[in-house]
Each structure stands twice: as structure tokens, then as C-alpha cells.
Design a protein around this motif. Sequence first.
Motif, short mmCIF file in Angstrom:
data_model
loop_
_atom_site.label_atom_id
_atom_site.label_comp_id
_atom_site.label_asym_id
_atom_site.label_seq_id
_atom_site.Cartn_x
_atom_site.Cartn_y
_atom_site.Cartn_z
N MET A 1 0.83 -1.21 0.00
CA MET A 1 0.00 0.00 0.00
C MET A 1 0.86 1.25 0.00
O MET A 1 1.94 1.28 0.60
CB MET A 1 -0.92 0.02 1.23
N THR A 2 0.38 2.30 -0.65
CA THR A 2 1.04 3.60 -0.57
C THR A 2 0.59 4.30 0.71
O THR A 2 -0.41 3.90 1.32
CB THR A 2 0.66 4.47 -1.78
N PRO A 3 1.30 5.35 1.15
CA PRO A 3 0.85 6.10 2.32
C PRO A 3 -0.58 6.64 2.19
O PRO A 3 -1.33 6.66 3.17
CB PRO A 3 1.87 7.24 2.42
N LEU B 1 -10.18 -11.05 5.16
CA LEU B 1 -10.29 -11.75 3.89
C LEU B 1 -9.56 -10.99 2.78
O LEU B 1 -8.92 -11.59 1.90
CB LEU B 1 -11.76 -11.93 3.52
N GLY B 2 -9.64 -9.66 2.81
CA GLY B 2 -9.00 -8.84 1.79
C GLY B 2 -7.49 -9.03 1.73
O GLY B 2 -6.88 -8.91 0.66
N SER B 3 -6.87 -9.33 2.88
CA SER B 3 -5.42 -9.48 2.90
C SER B 3 -4.95 -10.69 2.08
O SER B 3 -3.77 -10.78 1.71
CB SER B 3 -4.92 -9.62 4.34
N HIS B 4 -5.85 -11.62 1.78
CA HIS B 4 -5.49 -12.79 0.98
C HIS B 4 -5.42 -12.47 -0.51
O HIS B 4 -5.02 -13.33 -1.30
CB HIS B 4 -6.51 -13.92 1.21
N LEU C 1 -7.68 -6.22 -3.49
CA LEU C 1 -7.15 -5.97 -2.15
C LEU C 1 -7.75 -4.73 -1.51
O LEU C 1 -8.39 -4.80 -0.46
CB LEU C 1 -5.63 -5.86 -2.20
N LEU C 2 -7.55 -3.56 -2.14
CA LEU C 2 -7.98 -2.31 -1.53
C LEU C 2 -9.50 -2.21 -1.39
O LEU C 2 -9.99 -1.84 -0.32
CB LEU C 2 -7.42 -1.13 -2.32
N PRO C 3 -10.30 -2.57 -2.43
CA PRO C 3 -11.76 -2.49 -2.25
C PRO C 3 -12.27 -3.37 -1.11
O PRO C 3 -13.15 -2.95 -0.34
CB PRO C 3 -12.31 -2.97 -3.61
#
Length: 480
Positions: A68-70, A120-123, A130-132
Amino acid sequence: MGKPAEKAFYRFVVLFFNCLVTFGSYFCFDIPSVLQDQFQGNLTCPNSTVSNGTSANGTAECVEGLGMTPEEYNLLYAIYAWTNALVVIMAGFLIDKLGNCFGVFLFSFLTVLGSTIFALGSHFKGTSYLLPLMLTGRLLFGSGNGSLTLVQNRITSFWFKGKELALAFGLTLAFSRLGSVLNFFLTQKFEANFGLQWTLWGGTLLCVLGFLAAITVSMLDKVGMRQLGLDGAIQEESRKVRVQDVGKLSLRYWLLVLTIMFFYNGIFPFVADASFCPLVHDRLSQHCSTHLVHLKRCNCFLCQDYVGLRGVFAVGCAVLTLPVFALLAFTFVPPLVSTIWLGVTYSFAAASMWPSIPLVVPQATLGTAMGLATSVQMIGIGLSNLFVGQILGTKSSDAKIPLWRWQRMMIFMLGNTICCIVTSIILNIVDHRQGGTLNKTTKRNATEESPGTAEQDSLLQGQEEFDGDDPGQSISINRS
């Protein structure tokens, strides 16, 4: 032989489970802050350079993470704040209309659902999902957690009204922040051993435990109301609550809300980003010193129970917070000093500001008033997170942020603290003109209350003077 709900032990049992309701959700809330390296780490690293932090000689190594960006990372906190700002207004009104059992069940379930989707998104690392997914999880989590705090405070303010109210508020907040403290001590070690995904799922499990505590406290609250014979009267009062009641909230209330917003604008974005900040180069400085002081909050709230002077404390805490960000930005004073300083002022500010809200609004609209206060607070925090993301200004997850940008971030925090001082001073002036409710001392309170008040009186009081826009107005207050 009296009914259990009329005895002191019953309300402390309610308080115990009420404290546990938000323990897990506060643990989950700050997981991204503790694992900021992993959230902003590289998608891939050569096997020989993979690390969870820094090497033994102090040189930075490649940290494998979500990439991820800042700006994307700060958006995780901003969307949480925005969701709170939108949801808690309606949530407070619904709690006033439909009662605590409805609120505590629904909002606790949303924290479980949100933390589940977030984990779940981290998978989906390295994909467009990922981000959504993680933002959706934070959105649902924010919908539940902020509103859950409203129900928690509402339950506390009823069972301890006139009896150790500030202490009870302090204990609920201390238990919540205990989740944050344990998050700091345990999450990094857990992630190093089991990975980021399992760490996020562990946070979800804690939210499930909070959901079980929410079911328990809702049952205790409902049974206690029935034993006290208040369930019918409570339902009747709930039906009288209207959206138009918001217009009756006093100027003191809105000044108090602005004071809270500006103070927290300088706290939450700082905690969210400080682990990457070279001005706060030691993680002990950022987390341990701040969150350990949160555990002393119950002492601060107990002090408020016996001393009063909440308006004066609000001004004093804002003034004493003023040097913190200046020291971090422009001096070589060890950051541990500044962050401990910030933790102490934060504790006393929370003890003076939040328990002041029940003193300036009618009990029947307390949920709505707390919801509005939380909404304004979260709007400010969400905008602050966005501003901080823009100030730090890098589009790459592995780009080094120059020192002058961190200094600008501290100046932004400093500006919020100055605004807090201004609004708190005006609050004290208005409060003085309307009877000085916020600054009543223990001695004054004792002379105004009749001696020998029974245990049940704090639960069954039916009328209480509400000092609103009309100082002579008297409003019937019951809790729903």
C-alpha cells in the motif's frame, strides 16, 4: 429482600460485560498502525533480504507486505472515520427509539462482519481486489464500532447516573484501550510467527468474543429494567423521541463537540502515522508511552468524580498539549518525553470532555447527542487523515518521506490544538453564564443534593433540570 437489579453488585456486573463489548474492536482498530511496515511493505522481496523490521545493525531491510502507498494506508483510517460520521447520527437516534438491546446486537455484529472482510482482503495481495475489500471491511467495521460505543456509553450513563459516573466511563475506556495496549505488545510478535493474514483473523476472533459480551450485557440490561419496573416507562419515553429534538441541543453542547473534535484531530492521525515518522523513531515512544497511559484513565475519571471542574480541565489539557507537536517538529527532545506528555493530557482530556455530554443534554436524547458528537469528531478525524496523507505526499510504498514533510504534519497537529484551546475557552465562558454546570466542584454538588440518597435513586430519578437554551427549562428524563 430486594431484587438483584436494585443492588450495587448488579450494576457492576453490567459494567464488567459492558467493558468487554469494545475490547476486541479496539484491538482490531489499531492493527494497521502496529503493522504499518507490513501494510506498506513491498509485494515481493528477495529471500535473503526479507525482514519484519530493521536489521540488527540498524539498517532497513526489505519488508514484504501488501504494497500500500501512504495515501492508501491513510484511507483505511479515513474511511473508518467517515463511516462513523455518517452512521452514528442515525445510530444514536435508532438507539433512543429502539433501545439498547437492538443497538448492541446490531453494531457488535457489524464489527465482526467488517473485521472478517478486512482479514479476507489481505489474501488478495497484489490484485485489484485488495484495496476495495479492505476498505469495505473498514467501512462496515466503522459502522459498528463507533455506534457500539454509543450504546456502551448509554448503558453506563444509566446504571451509574449519580453514582461514580466518571469512574464508570473511565473503566469502559480503559478496557477498550487495554485492547490497544495488548495489540501493541502482542501483534508484532504474532505476525512474525504466523503472518499477516492469521494476525488479522485473530483480531476477528476477538471481535466475536465482544459480540458474545454484547449479547450478555443486553440481556442483563433488559432483565434489570424489568425488575426495576421501568421497561414500560422506557418504551413510552422512546416513542416521544423525535428528530426535531436535535434543535433543542444547547450552545454549550456544540462548543463541547467542537472542542472534542479539534483535540482528537491532533491525536488519531498522529497515532496512525507515527510509526513511520523519523521524529518518533522509536515504536516504544509512539505506542507504549501513549497507550499505557490510557490504562491510567480510570484514575483520571475518578479524579473528575471527586473534583469536578470539567470545563477547566478541558482548557488546561488543550493548553498543555500545545508544546507536544512543537517539541517533536523543531527540537531534539527525546520523543518518549513528548509522547508520554501527550498520553497524560489525552487521558485527562477524555475524562473531562466525554462525561460532560450527559450534563448538558436531556437523558432521553443522549444517544442522539452522543451520535452527533461522534459524527462531528469523526468528520474532523477523517479530513485530518486525508490532509496528513496529502502532506506526506508520496505515491510509492517504498519511497522515503523527507523530514520537512513530517514537520509540516506536526504543524498541522499544532493548528488543531490551538483551535481546541479557543473553543474550550468559549465553552467555559458560555457555561459560566448559564450556571456553571460543567465546573461544579464536589463541594457544590454535595450541598445541592439531598443527603441519604438510596442506591435505587440513581436509577429511578424521573426529573432532572436540563440547562439548555432556556436555563429554566425542566425536562423529564428516562432512559431507553
